[in-house]
Design an enzyme around this catalytic site. Structure first.
Site, PDB file in Angstrom:
ATOM      1  N   ASP A   1      -0.065  -3.644  10.538  1.00  0.00           N
ATOM      2  CA  ASP A   1      -1.112  -4.666  10.602  1.00  0.00           C
ATOM      3  C   ASP A   1      -1.509  -5.040   9.178  1.00  0.00           C
ATOM      4  O   ASP A   1      -0.782  -4.743   8.228  1.00  0.00           O
ATOM      5  CB  ASP A   1      -2.305  -4.187  11.446  1.00  0.00           C
TER       6      ASP A   1
ATOM      7  N   GLY B   1      -3.733  -3.886   7.233  1.00  0.00           N
ATOM      8  CA  GLY B   1      -4.089  -2.785   6.349  1.00  0.00           C
ATOM      9  C   GLY B   1      -2.853  -2.058   5.846  1.00  0.00           C
ATOM     10  O   GLY B   1      -1.714  -2.449   6.111  1.00  0.00           O
TER      11      GLY B   1
ATOM     12  N   HIS C   1       6.404   6.277   7.911  1.00  0.00           N
ATOM     13  CA  HIS C   1       5.650   6.829   6.778  1.00  0.00           C
ATOM     14  C   HIS C   1       5.829   8.349   6.770  1.00  0.00           C
ATOM     15  O   HIS C   1       5.703   8.993   7.823  1.00  0.00           O
ATOM     16  CB  HIS C   1       4.164   6.477   6.901  1.00  0.00           C
TER      17      HIS C   1
END
Length: 211
Positions: free
Chosen positions: A147, A149, A110
């Protein structure tokens, strides 16, 4: 030997960084088994072909339902006996069925220092637009496990990059890629391939290199 699947939607610059580091020996005990894109025109597939790596287009558009797409993607990964899934600019939401099967075996890059400028809506240039709008002096990139989320999984590696006064979202994006993403993503893969990454109590522990 860790078998990698690299999932990418666009040009594949992070894929190229992985390929280069494998070819130079900076990543050891790992090889790319398959590159998968949801976009048949993704240049990442050309990069894969240029290096003799299998490339597949598995797109939601080719399936009658999202569930069927998820099953098709999972089947392709299982067929190739993949050990680690690397999300390198993959703009498709990963289904929970895949996260459950590959728990702590999916990583993502990210383009910010999580928890800043991450979560729903923050991808691509939007991340850098947000950083510049806020006026931060440091940004960077994060490699983390995936995960259920959005950008919430355990952090493996981070690297900071300075924001310059004259930066545009495009120049900042490029510098974050060059100074952070292309460095920490291959490093994270090498650490995992050599058994040096563990998750304990929701946090990543990196073990010292054995002598």
């Amino acid at each position: 030997m860790l078998r990698l699947a690299v999932l990418v939607s666009g040009g594949g610059t992070n894929l190229q960084a992985i390929i280069d580091n494998i070819e130079t020996g900076s990543i050891t005990n790992a090889g790319i088994a398959v590159v998968i894109s949801n976009n048949q025109n993704a240049y990442a597939l050309t990069r894969a072909a240029d290096h003799g790596i299998e490339g597949l287009c598995i797109s939601p558009k080719d399936y009658e339902s999202r569930e069927a797409f998820h099953e098709g993607l999972l089947a392709a990964l299982e067929e190739r006996q993949v050990d680690l899934i690397v999300l390198a600019g993959y703009l498709v939401v990963i289904p929970e069925i895949m996260i459950r099967k590959y728990r702590s075996r999916i990583i993502n890059i990210h383009p910010s220092l999580i928890p800043s400028f991450c979560g729903k809506g923050y991808y691509g240039l939007k991340v850098h637009e947000g950083a510049l709008a806020r006026g931060v002096k440091l940004t960077g990139a994060t490699v983390h496990f995936v995960d259920e989320g959005t950008d919430t999984g355990p952090i493996i590696l981070q690297k900071a990059v300075e924001v310059e006064p004259e930066d545009t979202p495009e120049t900042l994006q490029r510098r974050v890629m060059e100074q952070a993403e292309w460095q920490i993503l291959p490093k994270a893969i090498d650490l995992i391939a050599n058994g040096r990454v563990a998750v304990k109590d929701g946090r990543v522990v990196i073990q010292e290199e054995s002598k």
